[in-house]
Design a protein around this motif. Structure first.
Motif, PDB file in Angstrom:
ATOM      1  N   PRO A  14       0.775  -1.286   0.113  1.00 18.15           N
ATOM      2  CA  PRO A  14      -0.004  -0.034   0.009  1.00 18.15           C
ATOM      3  C   PRO A  14       0.913   1.281  -0.062  1.00 18.15           C
ATOM      4  CG  PRO A  14       0.026  -0.964   2.221  1.00 18.15           C
ATOM      5  CD  PRO A  14       0.359  -1.833   1.287  1.00 18.15           C
ATOM      6  N   HIS A  15       2.188   1.183   0.281  1.00 15.39           N
ATOM      7  CA  HIS A  15       2.938   2.496   0.420  1.00 15.39           C
ATOM      8  C   HIS A  15       3.933   2.654  -0.560  1.00 15.39           C
ATOM      9  CE1 HIS A  15       1.147   2.652   4.439  1.00 15.39           C
ATOM     10  NE2 HIS A  15       1.411   1.715   4.895  1.00 15.39           N
ATOM     11  N   ASP A  16       3.886   1.610  -1.464  1.00 16.24           N
ATOM     12  CA  ASP A  16       4.971   1.543  -2.755  1.00 16.24           C
ATOM     13  C   ASP A  16       4.376   2.255  -3.942  1.00 16.24           C
ATOM     14  OD1 ASP A  16       6.600  -0.071  -1.341  1.00 16.24           O
ATOM     15  OD2 ASP A  16       5.509  -1.760  -1.679  1.00 16.24           O
ATOM     16  N   THR A  17       4.352   3.706  -3.831  1.00 14.54           N
ATOM     17  CA  THR A  17       3.444   4.391  -4.598  1.00 14.54           C
ATOM     18  C   THR A  17       4.124   4.384  -6.092  1.00 14.54           C
ATOM     19  OG1 THR A  17       4.767   6.165  -4.008  1.00 14.54           O
ATOM     20  CG2 THR A  17       2.527   6.102  -3.031  1.00 14.54           C
ATOM     21  N   ARG A  33     -10.067  -2.727 -20.312  1.00 16.67           N
ATOM     22  CA  ARG A  33     -10.694  -1.362 -19.717  1.00 16.67           C
ATOM     23  C   ARG A  33     -10.384  -1.257 -18.198  1.00 16.67           C
ATOM     24  NH1 ARG A  33     -16.652  -1.501 -19.852  1.00 16.67           N
ATOM     25  NH2 ARG A  33     -16.456   0.370 -18.849  1.00 16.67           N
ATOM     26  N   ALA A  34      -9.796  -2.314 -17.575  1.00 18.86           N
ATOM     27  CA  ALA A  34      -9.738  -2.484 -16.053  1.00 18.86           C
ATOM     28  C   ALA A  34      -8.691  -1.290 -15.923  1.00 18.86           C
ATOM     29  CB  ALA A  34      -9.204  -3.681 -15.789  1.00 18.86           C
ATOM     30  N   ASP A  35      -8.761  -0.633 -14.807  1.00 18.29           N
ATOM     31  CA  ASP A  35      -8.130   0.635 -14.201  1.00 18.29           C
ATOM     32  C   ASP A  35      -7.903   0.629 -12.908  1.00 18.29           C
ATOM     33  OD1 ASP A  35      -6.533   2.710 -14.067  1.00 18.29           O
ATOM     34  OD2 ASP A  35      -7.769   3.877 -15.583  1.00 18.29           O
ATOM     35  N   PHE A  36      -6.872   0.536 -12.147  1.00 19.24           N
ATOM     36  CA  PHE A  36      -6.683   0.587 -10.784  1.00 19.24           C
ATOM     37  C   PHE A  36      -6.113   2.211 -10.327  1.00 19.24           C
ATOM     38  CE2 PHE A  36      -6.457  -3.843 -10.769  1.00 19.24           C
ATOM     39  CZ  PHE A  36      -6.680  -4.323  -9.671  1.00 19.24           C
ATOM     40  N   ARG A  37      -6.236   3.143 -11.205  1.00 18.65           N
ATOM     41  CA  ARG A  37      -5.593   4.345 -10.880  1.00 18.65           C
ATOM     42  C   ARG A  37      -6.504   5.331  -9.791  1.00 18.65           C
ATOM     43  NH1 ARG A  37      -3.916   3.475 -16.139  1.00 18.65           N
ATOM     44  NH2 ARG A  37      -1.776   4.011 -16.531  1.00 18.65           N
ATOM     45  N   ARG A  38      -7.713   5.369 -10.005  1.00 20.17           N
ATOM     46  CA  ARG A  38      -8.755   6.032  -9.151  1.00 20.17           C
ATOM     47  C   ARG A  38      -8.461   5.183  -7.863  1.00 20.17           C
ATOM     48  NH1 ARG A  38     -14.234   7.078 -11.057  1.00 20.17           N
ATOM     49  NH2 ARG A  38     -14.299   8.653  -9.652  1.00 20.17           N
ATOM     50  N   TRP A  39      -8.651   3.970  -7.667  1.00 20.25           N
ATOM     51  CA  TRP A  39      -8.684   2.967  -6.785  1.00 20.25           C
ATOM     52  C   TRP A  39      -7.626   3.393  -5.588  1.00 20.25           C
ATOM     53  CZ3 TRP A  39      -6.198  -1.567  -5.135  1.00 20.25           C
ATOM     54  CH2 TRP A  39      -6.882  -2.282  -3.968  1.00 20.25           C
ATOM     55  N   CYS A  40      -6.415   3.506  -6.348  1.00 22.20           N
ATOM     56  CA  CYS A  40      -5.270   3.779  -5.582  1.00 22.20           C
ATOM     57  C   CYS A  40      -5.186   5.130  -4.951  1.00 22.20           C
ATOM     58  CB  CYS A  40      -3.860   3.626  -6.720  1.00 22.20           C
ATOM     59  SG  CYS A  40      -3.559   1.888  -7.007  1.00 22.20           S
ATOM     60  N   ALA A  41      -5.833   6.222  -6.033  1.00 21.83           N
ATOM     61  CA  ALA A  41      -5.820   7.391  -5.574  1.00 21.83           C
ATOM     62  C   ALA A  41      -6.756   7.550  -4.309  1.00 21.83           C
ATOM     63  CB  ALA A  41      -6.369   8.332  -6.518  1.00 21.83           C
ATOM     64  N   GLY A  43      -7.017   5.528  -1.681  1.00 26.81           N
ATOM     65  CA  GLY A  43      -6.552   4.919  -0.602  1.00 26.81           C
ATOM     66  C   GLY A  43      -7.067   3.546  -0.298  1.00 26.81           C
ATOM     67  N   GLU A  44      -7.513   2.941  -1.352  1.00 23.48           N
ATOM     68  CA  GLU A  44      -8.182   1.458  -1.055  1.00 23.48           C
ATOM     69  C   GLU A  44      -7.147   0.482  -1.170  1.00 23.48           C
ATOM     70  OE1 GLU A  44     -12.460   1.562  -0.492  1.00 23.48           O
ATOM     71  OE2 GLU A  44     -10.943   2.669   0.303  1.00 23.48           O
ATOM     72  N   TRP A  45      -6.075   0.567  -1.632  1.00 18.26           N
ATOM     73  CA  TRP A  45      -5.092  -0.359  -1.541  1.00 18.26           C
ATOM     74  C   TRP A  45      -4.189  -0.363  -0.206  1.00 18.26           C
ATOM     75  CZ3 TRP A  45      -1.655  -1.405  -6.502  1.00 18.26           C
ATOM     76  CH2 TRP A  45      -0.674  -2.676  -5.957  1.00 18.26           C
ATOM     77  N   ASN A  46      -4.583  -1.229   0.517  1.00 19.13           N
ATOM     78  CA  ASN A  46      -4.436  -1.387   2.102  1.00 19.13           C
ATOM     79  C   ASN A  46      -3.611  -2.543   2.231  1.00 19.13           C
ATOM     80  OD1 ASN A  46      -6.353  -3.567   2.203  1.00 19.13           O
ATOM     81  ND2 ASN A  46      -7.876  -2.503   3.127  1.00 19.13           N
TER      82      ASN A  46
END
Length: 291
Positions: A14-17, A33-41, A43-46
């Motif tokens: 979660p802290h490895d930006t 179409r899958a995208d993780f960018r907003r999910w990371c923004a 803070g959902e990557w825990n």
């Protein structure tokens, strides 16, 4: 680097930006179409999510991620894992890289149960790692209703307070199903709206939220997050914007609509399990809990 050599595997947390950014660049190369960018923004990557990524020249070329899960099997909670984002970029296929990251991810899971949902095109890949396919059933019910009363408000998961509320309901509330389901998967559920997928999140009072939407004359009820039992039927007219004749469920509805019937097999995503025997009764693992 020789054709038979493996790039190094790094663990992305979660802290490895910086590594998260490389992971986010990898995902659409493999999954469209899958995208993780907003999910990371958001803070959902825990700490529950880890990506086992192969790096080459700063790029992620192959990956297998693990999500810690609180699985429910016939009402009993079992600690386990769910794999996701497994693949290799097109230019590097045929070198066994996906096999390498799978082995690393599974080593991290140890002897605990593991599940995954796979594209049917790759259903031959996972049995090599001890997985077996498991049937998922679709559930539906005939139900005629017309819109009535104030529409149930739509909630925006981009709002941190909404995400916190969903996390509390998911962590402490009543599981949507106990036959084969999970607890505490709000960060999986938020990935879909963060990526532009899924149906709206609707508020049915302070203690009950649902993911639901109407298509044609059918209400698709994907998930229910609630602190306790409530009269779901009474809310149906406030969840629809046109008359409906049926409801389709994204989970096993034994609790919320016990007279629902089997409506075929879910063929959109194949479930594979390892060191786990889900219920022999017809069931559908909640779609909002798929990684």
């Amino acid at each position: 680097m020789g054709l038979n050599s493996m790039p190094p595997i790094v663990v992305v947390g979660p802290h490895d930006t910086g590594l998260q950014a490389a992971f986010c660049d990898y995902v659409p190369q493999v999954f469209g179409r899958a995208d993780f960018r907003r999910w990371c923004a958001w803070g959902e990557w825990n700490d529950d999510y880890r990506a086992y990524a192969m790096l080459e020249d700063g790029r992620v070329v192959a990956n297998a991620s693990v999500m810690r899960m609180r699985l429910l099997l016939e009402g009993q909670e079992v600690r386990g894992w769910q794999l996701g984002a497994v693949g290799c970029i097109p230019s590097h296929r045929g070198r066994g890289l996906a096999r390498g990251v799978m082995q690393a991810a599974l080593e991290a899971c140890g002897a605990e149960p593991v599940i995954l949902f796979a594209n049917p095109k790759v259903r031959q890949f996972y049995p090599r790692f001890g997985f077996q396919p498991w049937k998922q059933t679709l559930f539906a019910a005939g139900h005629e209703a017309v819109p009535h009363g104030p529409p149930a408000p739509t909630l925006d998961p981009e709002d941190a307070a909404v995400r916190a509320g969903l996390a509390a309901l998911s962590r402490d509330g009543l599981p949507v199903t106990e036959r084969f389901g999970a607890r505490g998967y709000s960060t999986i559920a938020t990935w879909q709206p963060a990526s532009g997928f899924g149906r709206p999140l609707r508020r049915l009072g302070d203690d009950a939220w649902v993911f639901a939407g109407v298509e044609g004359d059918t209400l698709y009820l994907d998930d229910v997050f609630a602190h306790g039992p409530f009269d779901l039927r009474a809310w149906i007219p406030r969840l629809i914007d046109r008359p409906i004749r049926s409801i389709h469920f994204g989970f096993t509805p034994e609790r919320w609509w016990p007279e629902a019937t089997e409506a075929g097999e879910d063929l959109e995503a194949d479930l594979f399990v390892r060191d786990l025997s889900p219920s022999r009764e017809p069931h559908r693992f909640p779609v909002m809990a798929h990684t």
